[in-house]
Scaffold this motif. Structure first.
Motif, PDB file in Angstrom:
ATOM      1  N   PRO A   1       0.846  -1.195   0.000  1.00  0.00           N
ATOM      2  CA  PRO A   1       0.000   0.000   0.000  1.00  0.00           C
ATOM      3  C   PRO A   1       0.882   1.246   0.000  1.00  0.00           C
ATOM      4  CG  PRO A   1      -0.717  -1.558   1.687  1.00  0.00           C
ATOM      5  CD  PRO A   1       0.602  -2.062   1.175  1.00  0.00           C
ATOM      6  N   PHE A   2       0.393   2.328  -0.584  1.00  0.00           N
ATOM      7  CA  PHE A   2       1.220   3.522  -0.714  1.00  0.00           C
ATOM      8  C   PHE A   2       1.775   3.993   0.624  1.00  0.00           C
ATOM      9  CE2 PHE A   2       1.553   8.173  -0.530  1.00  0.00           C
ATOM     10  CZ  PHE A   2       2.617   8.347  -1.404  1.00  0.00           C
ATOM     11  N   LEU A   3       0.950   3.996   1.676  1.00  0.00           N
ATOM     12  CA  LEU A   3       1.402   4.507   2.965  1.00  0.00           C
ATOM     13  C   LEU A   3       2.428   3.602   3.634  1.00  0.00           C
ATOM     14  CD1 LEU A   3      -1.901   6.009   4.407  1.00  0.00           C
ATOM     15  CD2 LEU A   3       0.006   7.198   3.295  1.00  0.00           C
TER      16      LEU A   3
ATOM     17  N   ARG B   1      -3.834  -0.662  -7.782  1.00  0.00           N
ATOM     18  CA  ARG B   1      -3.671  -0.564  -6.334  1.00  0.00           C
ATOM     19  C   ARG B   1      -2.410  -1.296  -5.871  1.00  0.00           C
ATOM     20  NH1 ARG B   1      -9.151  -1.577  -7.154  1.00  0.00           N
ATOM     21  NH2 ARG B   1     -10.604  -0.051  -6.250  1.00  0.00           N
ATOM     22  N   TYR B   2      -1.807  -0.779  -4.821  1.00  0.00           N
ATOM     23  CA  TYR B   2      -0.743  -1.452  -4.061  1.00  0.00           C
ATOM     24  C   TYR B   2       0.576  -1.618  -4.822  1.00  0.00           C
ATOM     25  CZ  TYR B   2      -5.008  -2.476  -1.533  1.00  0.00           C
ATOM     26  OH  TYR B   2      -6.224  -2.356  -0.887  1.00  0.00           O
ATOM     27  N   VAL B   3       0.715  -0.983  -5.962  1.00  0.00           N
ATOM     28  CA  VAL B   3       2.002  -1.001  -6.683  1.00  0.00           C
ATOM     29  C   VAL B   3       2.316   0.413  -7.180  1.00  0.00           C
ATOM     30  CG1 VAL B   3       2.138  -3.431  -7.376  1.00  0.00           C
ATOM     31  CG2 VAL B   3       0.739  -1.834  -8.723  1.00  0.00           C
ATOM     32  N   SER B   4       2.112   1.393  -6.318  1.00  0.00           N
ATOM     33  CA  SER B   4       2.257   2.790  -6.744  1.00  0.00           C
ATOM     34  C   SER B   4       3.664   3.102  -7.241  1.00  0.00           C
ATOM     35  CB  SER B   4       1.876   3.735  -5.594  1.00  0.00           C
ATOM     36  OG  SER B   4       2.658   3.468  -4.446  1.00  0.00           O
ATOM     37  N   ALA B   5       4.685   2.541  -6.607  1.00  0.00           N
ATOM     38  CA  ALA B   5       6.057   2.818  -7.039  1.00  0.00           C
ATOM     39  C   ALA B   5       6.319   2.225  -8.416  1.00  0.00           C
ATOM     40  CB  ALA B   5       7.047   2.260  -6.019  1.00  0.00           C
ATOM     41  N   TYR B   6       5.840   1.008  -8.643  1.00  0.00           N
ATOM     42  CA  TYR B   6       5.992   0.357  -9.943  1.00  0.00           C
ATOM     43  C   TYR B   6       5.221   1.124 -11.014  1.00  0.00           C
ATOM     44  CZ  TYR B   6       5.624  -3.404 -13.451  1.00  0.00           C
ATOM     45  OH  TYR B   6       5.663  -4.153 -14.604  1.00  0.00           O
ATOM     46  N   VAL B   7       3.997   1.532 -10.690  1.00  0.00           N
ATOM     47  CA  VAL B   7       3.174   2.302 -11.626  1.00  0.00           C
ATOM     48  C   VAL B   7       3.877   3.611 -11.990  1.00  0.00           C
ATOM     49  CG1 VAL B   7       1.033   3.628 -11.839  1.00  0.00           C
ATOM     50  CG2 VAL B   7       0.957   1.287 -10.964  1.00  0.00           C
ATOM     51  N   ALA B   8       4.428   4.289 -10.984  1.00  0.00           N
ATOM     52  CA  ALA B   8       5.116   5.554 -11.246  1.00  0.00           C
ATOM     53  C   ALA B   8       6.311   5.346 -12.168  1.00  0.00           C
ATOM     54  CB  ALA B   8       5.562   6.173  -9.922  1.00  0.00           C
ATOM     55  N   ALA B   9       7.075   4.282 -11.915  1.00  0.00           N
ATOM     56  CA  ALA B   9       8.254   4.011 -12.740  1.00  0.00           C
ATOM     57  C   ALA B   9       7.874   3.694 -14.174  1.00  0.00           C
ATOM     58  CB  ALA B   9       9.059   2.865 -12.129  1.00  0.00           C
ATOM     59  N   LYS B  10       6.848   2.877 -14.358  1.00  0.00           N
ATOM     60  CA  LYS B  10       6.454   2.491 -15.715  1.00  0.00           C
ATOM     61  C   LYS B  10       5.800   3.656 -16.460  1.00  0.00           C
ATOM     62  CE  LYS B  10       7.913  -1.770 -15.909  1.00  0.00           C
ATOM     63  NZ  LYS B  10       9.006  -2.151 -16.824  1.00  0.00           N
TER      64      LYS B  10
ATOM     65  N   GLU C   1      12.741   4.133   0.020  1.00  0.00           N
ATOM     66  CA  GLU C   1      13.680   3.140  -0.504  1.00  0.00           C
ATOM     67  C   GLU C   1      13.013   2.241  -1.534  1.00  0.00           C
ATOM     68  OE1 GLU C   1      15.146   4.870   3.078  1.00  0.00           O
ATOM     69  OE2 GLU C   1      13.265   3.792   2.744  1.00  0.00           O
ATOM     70  N   LEU C   2      11.752   1.873  -1.291  1.00  0.00           N
ATOM     71  CA  LEU C   2      11.017   1.053  -2.265  1.00  0.00           C
ATOM     72  C   LEU C   2      10.855   1.825  -3.568  1.00  0.00           C
ATOM     73  CD1 LEU C   2       7.853  -1.107  -1.589  1.00  0.00           C
ATOM     74  CD2 LEU C   2       8.037   0.297  -3.634  1.00  0.00           C
ATOM     75  N   PHE C   3      10.467   3.114  -3.463  1.00  0.00           N
ATOM     76  CA  PHE C   3      10.333   3.927  -4.669  1.00  0.00           C
ATOM     77  C   PHE C   3      11.667   4.025  -5.393  1.00  0.00           C
ATOM     78  CE2 PHE C   3       6.156   5.110  -3.327  1.00  0.00           C
ATOM     79  CZ  PHE C   3       5.529   5.582  -4.468  1.00  0.00           C
ATOM     80  N   SER C   4      12.743   4.186  -4.646  1.00  0.00           N
ATOM     81  CA  SER C   4      14.063   4.287  -5.260  1.00  0.00           C
ATOM     82  C   SER C   4      14.422   3.010  -6.006  1.00  0.00           C
ATOM     83  CB  SER C   4      15.109   4.587  -4.193  1.00  0.00           C
ATOM     84  OG  SER C   4      16.396   4.696  -4.756  1.00  0.00           O
ATOM     85  N   ARG C   5      14.126   1.857  -5.398  1.00  0.00           N
ATOM     86  CA  ARG C   5      14.422   0.578  -6.058  1.00  0.00           C
ATOM     87  C   ARG C   5      13.638   0.431  -7.346  1.00  0.00           C
ATOM     88  NH1 ARG C   5      14.079  -1.353  -0.744  1.00  0.00           N
ATOM     89  NH2 ARG C   5      12.009  -2.248  -1.081  1.00  0.00           N
ATOM     90  N   MET C   6      12.356   0.768  -7.316  1.00  0.00           N
ATOM     91  CA  MET C   6      11.520   0.613  -8.503  1.00  0.00           C
ATOM     92  C   MET C   6      11.947   1.570  -9.614  1.00  0.00           C
ATOM     93  SD  MET C   6       9.477  -1.910  -8.073  1.00  0.00           S
ATOM     94  CE  MET C   6      11.038  -2.571  -7.463  1.00  0.00           C
TER      95      MET C   6
END
Length: 256
Positions: free
Chosen positions: A96-98, A148-157, A103-108
Motif C-alpha cells: 500500500p502507498f502509505l 492498487r498497491y504497486v504505486s512505485a511500480y506504476v510511477a516508474a512504468k 527506498e522502495l520507490f528508489s528501487r523501482m
C-alpha cells in the motif's frame, strides 16, 4: 538467414535469461539478428544463449550504471554497435502507498526507469551515427493506468512511457525509432512464482488466483511471452519505420 530483414543487426536484450526476455531474444535470433543477452547470472545466461541460438551474453546488474554501461560496451566490442536495444529488465514490488518507503520507490525507479536511461545513453550515439536504430522498452499496462498497491511500480512504468515519447521525438529524423510495449499479466516463471506464494498464503487454488489476475482482461487469459516477442520483431523490422513514440498494449483488450 541472410534473407531475414534483421540479418547482421546486433540486438541486445536486457533481462534476457528468462521469461519475456528469453522469448524476445529467441525470436530475434530466429529472424537473423546477432543477439546478445544481458543479465546477472553468467551460468544461466550461457545456458540460455546456447538454447536459443544467441550469439553471446554479458553480465551486469542493470541498477549499477557503470556495470551496465561497461557490459554494453563489451557487447559492442564483440559484435559491433547495438542496432536493436530491448530494455526488458524490470521488477515489481507491492505494498500500500502509505507503507511504500522512499527506498522502495528508489528501487523501482532504479530497475525500471534508470536502467533504461543508462542503456539508451550507451547505444543512442551509435544508432544516430549509423542513421539506424530500434529501441523497444518493455513497459507494462501499469505504465498506462493505475493499479492498487504497486504505486512505485506504476510511477516508474509511467515514467518509461514518458521517456519513450520524448526520445522518439528527439530521434525522429535520425533513422531511430523508440517505442514501448505494455504487456498485461504474462505467463512467466516469475508470475507463476507469485501465484504459488498467493496460493500458499491464502489457500485459494491456482485457477482462482489466475482468474483474479486476468479479471480486467476481456479475453480472461494470461499473455504468452511469445506474443510480446512477435511485437518486438515487428517494431524492429523495416516495415515499422514510421512507428515511433508508441505504447502498444498487449493485454487482451484491457481498457486503459
Amino acid at each position: 538467414m541472410r534473407d531475414e530483414p534483421l540479418h547482421g543487426r546486433h540486438a541486445l536484450v536486457t533481462g534476457g535469461s528468462r521469461g519475456i526476455g528469453t522469448a524476445i531474444a529467441r525470436r530475434l535470433a530466429e529472424r537473423g539478428a546477432t543477439v546478445t543477452i544481458l543479465g546477472r547470472e553468467a551460468v544461466r545466461l550461457e545456458q540460455v544463449a546456447k538454447e536459443i541460438g544467441a550469439d553471446g551474453f554479458v553480465t551486469a546488474d542493470v541498477t549499477d550504471r557503470d556495470a551496465l554501461t561497461a557490459a554494453i560496451a563489451e557487447a559492442e566490442a564483440t559484435h559491433g554497435g547495438v542496432a536493436i536495444l530491448v530494455n526488458n529488465a524490470g521488477a515489481a514490488e507491492s505494498a500500500p502507498f502509505l507503507k511504500s518507503s522512499p527506498e522502495l520507490f528508489s528501487r523501482m525507479l532504479s530497475v525500471n526507469l534508470e536502467s533504461v536511461v543508462t542503456a539508451c545513453h550507451a547505444v543512442l550515439p551509435g544508432m544516430i551515427a549509423e542513421g539506424y536504430g530500434r529501441v523497444v522498452n518493455i513497459a507494462s499496462t501499469a505504465g498506462l493506468k493505475g493499479y492498487r498497491y504497486v504505486s512505485a511500480y506504476v510511477a516508474a512504468k509511467h515514467a518509461v512511457i514518458g521517456l519513450t515519447r520524448a526520445l522518439a521525438l528527439e530521434t525522429a529524423e535520425r533513422g531511430v525509432t523508440v517505442n514501448a510495449i505494455c504487456p498485461g499479466f504474462t505467463d512467466t516463471d516469475l508470475l507463476r512464482g507469485s501465484v504459488e506464494r498467493i496460493v500458499e498464503k491464502t489457500g485459494r487454488d491456482e485457477a482462482e488466483v489466475i482468474s483474479e489476475m486476468v479479471k480486467d482482461n476481456p479475453q480472461k487469459r494470461l499473455i504468452a511471452p511469445e506474443e510480446i516477442a512477435d511485437a518486438v520483431i515487428w517494431l524492429a523490422s523495416p516495415s515499422a519505420r514510421s512507428v515511433t513514440g508508441q505504447s502498444i498494449a498487449i493485454a487482451g483488450g484491457e481498457v486503459m
